[in-house]
Design a protein around this motif. Structure first.
Motif, PDB file in Angstrom:
ATOM      1  N   UNK A 179       0.825  -1.213   0.000  1.00 29.37           N
ATOM      2  CA  UNK A 179       0.000   0.000   0.000  1.00 29.37           C
ATOM      3  C   UNK A 179       0.858   1.261   0.000  1.00 29.37           C
ATOM      4  N   UNK A 180       1.875   1.289   0.849  1.00 33.31           N
ATOM      5  CA  UNK A 180       2.739   2.481   0.919  1.00 33.31           C
ATOM      6  C   UNK A 180       3.486   2.670  -0.398  1.00 33.31           C
ATOM      7  N   UNK A 181       3.992   1.567  -0.973  1.00 32.24           N
ATOM      8  CA  UNK A 181       4.717   1.667  -2.248  1.00 32.24           C
ATOM      9  C   UNK A 181       3.834   2.218  -3.364  1.00 32.24           C
ATOM     10  N   UNK A 182       2.573   1.819  -3.374  1.00 36.74           N
ATOM     11  CA  UNK A 182       1.674   2.223  -4.463  1.00 36.74           C
ATOM     12  C   UNK A 182       0.937   3.532  -4.191  1.00 36.74           C
ATOM     13  N   UNK A 183       0.538   3.743  -2.914  1.00 39.17           N
ATOM     14  CA  UNK A 183      -0.378   4.860  -2.629  1.00 39.17           C
ATOM     15  C   UNK A 183       0.088   5.809  -1.527  1.00 39.17           C
ATOM     16  N   UNK A 184       1.110   5.420  -0.772  1.00 38.15           N
ATOM     17  CA  UNK A 184       1.630   6.309   0.259  1.00 38.15           C
ATOM     18  C   UNK A 184       1.112   6.007   1.655  1.00 38.15           C
ATOM     19  N   UNK A 185       1.715   6.704   2.634  1.00 42.99           N
ATOM     20  CA  UNK A 185       1.414   6.493   4.054  1.00 42.99           C
ATOM     21  C   UNK A 185      -0.036   6.806   4.412  1.00 42.99           C
ATOM     22  N   UNK A 186      -0.593   7.873   3.825  1.00 40.15           N
ATOM     23  CA  UNK A 186      -1.971   8.278   4.154  1.00 40.15           C
ATOM     24  C   UNK A 186      -2.958   7.169   3.789  1.00 40.15           C
ATOM     25  N   UNK A 187      -2.742   6.542   2.637  1.00 37.82           N
ATOM     26  CA  UNK A 187      -3.627   5.453   2.193  1.00 37.82           C
ATOM     27  C   UNK A 187      -3.522   4.261   3.151  1.00 37.82           C
TER      28      UNK A 187
END
Length: 198
Positions: free
Chosen positions: A67-75
């Motif tokens: 998730x972090x790799x694709x969409x970032x920490x907020x996601x």
């Protein structure tokens, strides 16, 4: 060629995962005749996840990285908060919703009743969505005990890779597909109870 590969992939997936059944391993459900309400508890324990039998920590660590790799920490923050809400409340609520399809007996948490139904999830499969949707699946052990004497187990039921279909959930997300599997498991138990007490 793509169609051939897709067909082969679906066939292999179906072979690996297709169980989708409920088995009464000991006891029977006849004792529920005349009952109007049953208490429900969940014993979450340490279920495994996916075909690789990841622990929940392993599964979440992998999901966090993706998730972090694709969409970032907020996601990821939104995702994990929703996951935790599902683990704590939603999955059990959907299971109870499925149980209450029978209409003859009301299933609820934290009620005084002669019997208590306990669901113990053993394995969950998150499935996927996209061009072809793979439903979430749930393997679990369900017992019904005498509330006043929990060591008196009246029936033990095994749910084997019950597929989550036919639910009003967000099938686009893992926790939604798993929620559907909880509801379907409840529905299948409800059918067995209906047959036993008719």
């Amino acid at each position: 060629m793509k169609k051939l590969f897709l067909g082969l992939f679906v066939a292999i997936s179906t072979t690996i995962f297709a169980q989708n059944k409920l088995t009464i391993e000991s006891g029977n459900l006849n004792f529920l005749k005349g009952q109007t309400e049953v208490n429900v508890e969940r014993n979450y324990g340490s279920p495994l996840f996916q075909a690789d039998n990841f622990t929940e920590t392993e599964y979440l660590n992998r999901r966090q990285k993706e998730t972090i790799d694709k969409k970032g920490e907020a996601a990821w923050k939104i995702w994990i908060e929703t996951w935790e809400k599902n683990v704590e409340m939603v999955w059990t609520e959907k299971f109870i919703e499925g149980l209450n399809k029978s209409k003859k007996i009301k299933f609820s948490q934290n009620v005084e009743a002669k019997y208590t139904l306990i669901i113990h999830p053993k394995w969950m499969y998150a499935g996927w969505s996209g061009f072809v949707m793979q439903p979430g699946k749930l393997s679990s052990e369900i017992t019904i005990v005498e509330t006043a004497n929990p060591t008196n187990v009246l029936v033990t039921i095994k749910g084997d890779k019950i597929e989550g279909v036919g639910s009003k959930v967000d099938y686009g997300m893992e926790y939604g597909r798993i929620a559907a599997a909880y509801e379907k498991t409840g529905k299948e138990i409800s059918k067995e109870i209906k047959k036993a007490i008719k």
